[in-house]
Design a protein around this motif. Structure first.
Motif, mmCIF file in Angstrom:
data_model
loop_
_atom_site.group_PDB
_atom_site.id
_atom_site.type_symbol
_atom_site.label_atom_id
_atom_site.label_comp_id
_atom_site.label_asym_id
_atom_site.label_seq_id
_atom_site.Cartn_x
_atom_site.Cartn_y
_atom_site.Cartn_z
ATOM 1 N N TYR B 79 0.857 -1.182 0.000
ATOM 2 C CA TYR B 79 0.000 0.000 0.000
ATOM 3 C C TYR B 79 0.896 1.236 0.000
ATOM 4 O O TYR B 79 1.746 1.413 0.865
ATOM 5 C CB TYR B 79 -0.907 -0.027 1.228
ATOM 6 N N PHE B 81 0.656 5.551 -0.528
ATOM 7 C CA PHE B 81 -0.295 6.655 -0.707
ATOM 8 C C PHE B 81 0.393 8.012 -0.730
ATOM 9 O O PHE B 81 1.562 8.147 -0.398
ATOM 10 C CB PHE B 81 -1.447 6.577 0.295
ATOM 11 N N ARG B 83 0.299 10.706 0.924
ATOM 12 C CA ARG B 83 0.872 11.361 2.103
ATOM 13 C C ARG B 83 2.047 10.570 2.678
ATOM 14 O O ARG B 83 2.538 10.882 3.751
ATOM 15 C CB ARG B 83 -0.213 11.595 3.142
ATOM 16 N N VAL B 84 2.498 9.567 1.922
ATOM 17 C CA VAL B 84 3.687 8.769 2.216
ATOM 18 C C VAL B 84 3.591 8.060 3.568
ATOM 19 O O VAL B 84 3.622 6.841 3.643
ATOM 20 C CB VAL B 84 4.993 9.612 2.172
ATOM 21 N N GLY B 85 3.473 8.836 4.683
ATOM 22 C CA GLY B 85 3.264 8.215 5.992
ATOM 23 C C GLY B 85 4.443 7.424 6.492
ATOM 24 O O GLY B 85 4.275 6.341 7.062
ATOM 25 N N LEU B 86 5.661 7.941 6.289
ATOM 26 C CA LEU B 86 6.819 7.266 6.890
ATOM 27 C C LEU B 86 6.820 7.564 8.383
ATOM 28 O O LEU B 86 6.526 8.679 8.799
ATOM 29 C CB LEU B 86 8.121 7.760 6.254
ATOM 30 N N PHE B 87 7.157 6.558 9.212
ATOM 31 C CA PHE B 87 7.160 6.739 10.659
ATOM 32 C C PHE B 87 8.405 7.525 11.071
ATOM 33 O O PHE B 87 9.523 7.043 10.908
ATOM 34 C CB PHE B 87 7.103 5.387 11.359
#
Lengths: 506, 255
Positions: B79, B81, B83-87
Motif C-alpha cells: 500500500y 499513498f 501522504r507517504v506516511g513514513l514513521f
C-alpha cells in the motif's frame, strides 16, 4: 541548623515514598485511561471532566478528605494511605490530559500507514502511536512530578510525615530555619525528579541505549530503596509501639514530647510521635487506634463533638460530661487533666484597650463596628464563636482568617484590633495583649486532657498508669512559660520537654 | 487477480461508490481515474479493508477479503499513498522493513531484503538505511514509501495517487522507476490518479469514475477511439491538446 538537618533523612525518605509511588500508580492509571479515552471517544468528556474536578479541589482539602473517606470504607485512615491516595488522584490529570493530547496529535497519515502495512490495533498503539505521543506524555509526567512533590508537603496534617513537617512545625514555632530547610529540600527534590524524567525522555528520543539504561537504573534504584523502607515501616507499624499524636501548635508539640519521653522512661515501651495532625484528624485517628494518645481540650470536645451550646458551664461539669461522652460513644478514656486550661479568649493590644476603655468582651459591643477581628482557620466556623457573637451582640467591621502563628503579631502591630487568642500562648505577654473577660461565660472551659485510645486502654494499663502520673503537673503559667521558651526564645521542643520531666521527677 | 463485485459504500445519504464491478488480471495494472469525490480512493481502500463496504464484495485470487482478518489481509498487499506516511521515529530501514518485522522475519534476512529494496527503488548507494525519513527529500521519501509497499513481495499493490504531491521532474523520475519495477516484478496493481497523462503512461487499462460510478473501462486505445461520453472525451483530449500545443511551439521556434 544541625538539629534540623538530622531530621532530613527521615522526612526525605517519607516524602520520596509518597511521591514516587503516587507518581507510579498515577502513571499506570492515567496512560491506559488516556489510551482508552482515545479509542472510545464518548468517554473523553466525562473522564477528563472528573479528573479536572478533582484537580480543582484545593490540595490540602483533597488530602484531608481522604481521611473520612477511607475511614468510611473501613481502611486505615491516617498516615501513608490517605496522603498516598490523595496524591495519586492529584497526579492523574496532567498525565491523562497529555496522553490524550499526545495520541490525538499523531498525524492521521501515520495512523493510516500503520493500518495499511498490516498492524493490529495493539501493534499500531505500541509501535506508532505511543512512541510518537511519548514526548507529550513525558511532559505530562514531569508536570505531575513537580506538583506531586509540592503537594506531598501537605501530607503532614493527615499523619503522613513528609518534608511538610519542617514547614508546619517551623511556621508554628517560628523556626524559620526549619521552614527554609523544608522548602529548599522540597524544591531540590522536585528539580531532581523532574530532571530524571527529562533525562529519560531525552535518552529514549535520541536512542542512546547506554544513557537510557543508566537513567532507568537510577530510577529503579530509587524505587527499590524507597519501596524497601516503606515495606519495613508498614511491617513494624503493627507492633506494640505507642503512637503519640500532636496537633499543629507549639503546646501540642511540647506535650507530645513530654508524654512520649515519660511513657518511654516509665514503661520502656517504644514510642513514636505523629505531629502536626489536623484537629479533627487527631480525634479520628485516636478513635480508629491509628494513634494511641494525645492531648485535647475539654471545651473543644464539648462544643465541637458534643455540639453543646449552653453558656456558663463550670469546669467540673464539662469534664464529667466529656469523660462520659468519650467513654460511651467512642471507647476513649479521659486519663486526666494536665492542670491548665488553654481556652479561646478574645485579646487586644493593652494600649488600645485602655484607649477604648475595654476590659470585658461586653465592652466591645459598641465599638466592634469599627474594629477588625482576626481568628485562626477554625475559629469563625466553631460553635464557640457563634456563642460569643450572639451572647455579646458583636458585629465587627471585618473578620480576617489567618494562621494562628501570625495572629499575635498581627494584633501586636495593629493590623487587626482583636484576635481569638489561646490563653496559654506565650505571645500574649510578648506582644502585650490584654485578655478580655468573658463575664457571660459564652466560652466553655478548656481543660487540657490526656485522651487514650481504645487499644491502649485494653492492652496497656501500664502506659495508662504512667500517663496518669502527669495529671495536675502543669499549671497555666508553666505551660505559657514553656510555649514562650519555644516560640520566643528559640529553645528546642525536645529540650523543653526534657527539662520539664527532670523538674517533676526531682 | 482482483475481482470487485457490485461494491457500494454509503455514508448516510451520500453514495460514495455505487454498485461497482470490475476485475484486474494477474500482472495487470489498472488505473482508476476521476476527480475528487468520484469514489476512486474509497474503492481502492475497500480492497484492503481500510474502508468496509456497505454492500458487495472483493475477491483476491478467488478468496473473499471479507473473510480475512484485516491486518493479515493488508500484510499481503502493498500500500502506497500520497501522504507517504513514513514513521518519523523509525529509520529508513525500519520503515521499509515494518511489514517484515510484523511477519516475524529474522533480522539478518530483513537486513538483506532492505538492501535489495533500496537498490530496487534507486536509493542505494546514496541513502543509508540508518537515516531518518526527515533527512530525505520528498522524492526520496516516496521511494522509501514504495519500497515499504514492496517489502513483503506482495502479489497485489494498491497505490493511491503515490506521486501526486511531487514536483513534475521528480514525479517523472519516480514514474519511470515505477514502470521498470512493475515490469520486473510483474505486479498486479490498482493505481489511483486524477492525472490522465500519468494514467496513460502507467496503466494497462484505465477505469474512469464519476459520482461513485464506473463510466468506462478499457485500454488507453479503447478510450481514445470510442469514449463513452463527453466527460471521458474531455478527459482524454486534454493531454493530447497540451501535447499538440507544445509540438506547435517547438516547430515555431525551430523554424
Amino acid at each position: 541548623m544541625i538539629e534540623q538537618l538530622e531530621l532530613l533523612p527521615g522526612y526525605l525518605t517519607a516524602h520520596l515514598q509518597l511521591t514516587l509511588f503516587a507518581l507510579l500508580i498515577g502513571t499506570l492509571v492515567s496512560v491506559p485511561a488516556g489510551v482508552l479515552i482515545t479509542r472510545h471517544r464518548w468517554l473523553e468528556q466525562p473522564v477528563l471532566g472528573v479528573a479536572s474536578v478533582i484537580q480543582t479541589i484545593p490540595s490540602l482539602a483533597l488530602l484531608a478528605l481522604m481521611v473520612p473517606a477511607l475511614a468510611a470504607l473501613g481502611f486505615r485512615s491516617i498516615g501513608f494511605f490517605p496522603a498516598f491516595i490523595g496524591l495519586v488522584l492529584y497526579s492523574v490529570l496532567p498525565i491523562l490530559r497529555n496522553t490524550v493530547a499526545g495520541l490525538n496529535g499523531v498525524d492521521e497519515a501515520l495512523v493510516e500507514a500503520a493500518r495499511g502495512v498490516g498492524m493490529t490495533p495493539g501493534q499500531r498503539l505500541r509501535r506508532v502511536e505511543l512512541p510518537l505521543a511519548m514526548p507529550v506524555i513525558l511532559a505530562g509526567i514531569r508536570t505531575s512530578t513537580v506538583w506531586t512533590v509540592g503537594v506531598a508537603t501537605l501530607s503532614t496534617p493527615v499523619g503522613a510525615p513528609s518534608l511538610g513537617n519542617y514547614i508546619f512545625s517551623g511556621l508554628q514555632t517560628r523556626n524559620l530555619v526549619a521552614v527554609l530547610v523544608g522548602c529548599i529540600a522540597a524544591a531540590a527534590l522536585a528539580l531532581v525528579l523532574d530532571g530524571l524524567v527529562w533525562a529519560l525522555g531525552a535518552a529514549v528520543l535520541r536512542r542512546r541505549q547506554g544513557w537510557t539504561r543508566a537513567v532507568l537504573a537510577t530510577i529503579a534504584l530509587l524505587y527499590l530503596f524507597t519501596g524497601a523502607t516503606l515495606v519495613a515501616e508498614l511491617r513494624t507499624s503493627n507492633t506494640d509501639q505507642v503512637v503519640v499524636g500532636a496537633k499543629t501548635f507549639t503546646e501540642q508539640y511540647i506535650l507530645s514530647e513530654i508524654m512520649s519521653a515519660h511513657i518511654g522512661t516509665v514503661t520502656g515501651a517504644p514510642t513514636r510521635i505523629l505531629s502536626s495532625l489536623g484537629s479533627t484528624v487527631a480525634f479520628d485517628a485516636l478513635r480508629a487506634d491509628e494513634i494511641d494518645v494525645y492531648v485535647d481540650y475539654s471545651g473543644t470536645v464539648w462544643a465541637t463533638l458534643m455540639q453543646r451550646h449552653t453558656t456558663a458551664t463550670n469546669r467540673a461539669e464539662v469534664l464529667a460530661g466529656v469523660r462520659k461522652f468519650l467513654h460511651d460513644e467512642h471507647g476513649i478514656e479521659l486519663v486526666g487533666s494536665l492542670g491548665f486550661e488553654n481556652a479561646y479568649a478574645l485579646a487586644m493590644p493593652r494600649a488600645q484597650a485602655k484607649a477604648l476603655g475595654v476590659t470585658r468582651i461586653s465592652d466591645l459591643t459598641a465599638p466592634a463596628a469599627t474594629l477588625t477581628i482576626g481568628g485562626d482557620y477554625e475559629f469563625f466556623g466553631r460553635p464557640e464563636w457563634k456563642a460569643i457573637e450572639s451572647a455579646y451582640q458583636l458585629q465587627f467591621d471585618e473578620q480576617r482568617m489567618m494562621d494562628s502563628s501570625l495572629m499575635y503579631q498581627a494584633a501586636g502591630s495593629g493590623q487587626v484590633d482583636v484576635i481569638s487568642a489561646f490563653s496559654t500562648d506565650g505571645r500574649i505577654s510578648a506582644y502585650d495583649l490584654l485578655v478580655l473577660d468573658d463575664e457571660l461565660g459564652a466560652i466553655p472551659p478548656y481543660d487540657a486532657i490526656i485522651l487514650a485510645g481504645p487499644r491502649l486502654v485494653r492492652e496497656r494499663p501500664d502506659v495508662i498508669a504512667a500517663l496518669r502520673q502527669l495529671t495536675g503537673t502543669i499549671d497555666a503559667d508553666h505551660m505559657r512559660q514553656m510555649n514562650r521558651a519555644v516560640d520566643q526564645d528559640g529553645a528546642g521542643v525536645t529540650s523543653v520537654a526534657e527539662q520539664f520531666l527532670r523538674e517533676i521527677r526531682d | 487477480m482482483i475481482e470487485i463485485q457490485n461494491l457500494s459504500k454509503r455514508y448516510g445519504d451520500l453514495i460514495a461508490v455505487d454498485d461497482l464491478s470490475l476485475h484486474v488480471e494477474a500482472g495487470e495494472l489498472l488505473v482508476l481515474l476521476g476527480g475528487s469525490g468520484s469514489g476512486k480512493t474509497t474503492t481502492l481502500k475497500m480492497v484492503n479493508r481500510l474502508i468496509e463496504p456497505t454492500a458487495g464484495r472483493v475477491m483476491i485470487d478467488g478468496q473473499d477479503v471479507g473473510g480475512i482478518a484485516p491486518y493479515e489481509l493488508r500484510r499481503g498487499i502493498g500500500y502506497v499513498f500520497q501522504r507517504v506516511g513514513l514513521f518519523p521515529h523509525m529509520t529508513v530501514g525500519e520503515n521499509i522493513a515494518i511489514s517484515l518485522t510484523l511477519l516475524g522475519w529474522p533480522p539478518p534476512r530483513i537486513r538483506d531484503r532492505v538492501a535489495e529494496l533500496l537498490e530496487l527503488v534507486e536509493l542505494s548507494p546514496g541513502v543509508s538505511a540508518d537515516r531518518r525519513p526527515s533527512d530525505l527529500s520528498g522524492g526520496q521519501q516516496q521511494r522509501v514509501g514504495v519500497a515499504r509497499g514492496l517489502a513483503a513481495a506482495p502479489h497485489v499493490m494498491l497505490l493511491d495517487e503515490p506521486f501526486g504531491a511531487l514536483d513534475p521532474l521528480t514525479r517523472d523520475r519516480l514514474q519511470q522507476s515505477f514502470l521498470r519495477i512493475r515490469k520486473q516484478l510483474e505486479l498486479t496493481a490498482i493505481f489511483v490518479t486524477h492525472d490522465m497523462a500519468e494514467a496513460l503512461l502507467v496503466g494497462d487499462r484505465i477505469g474512469i469514475m464519476r459520482d461513485g460510478k464506473l463510466i468506462q473501462i478499457g485500454t488507453p486505445r479503447d478510450l481514445l477511439r470510442s469514449p463513452a461520453d463527453d466527460y471521458v472525451r474531455q478527459l482524454i483530449e486534454t493531454p493530447m491538446r497540451q501535447a499538440q500545443v507544445v509540438d506547435a511551439l517547438l516547430e515555431d521556434t525551430s523554424s
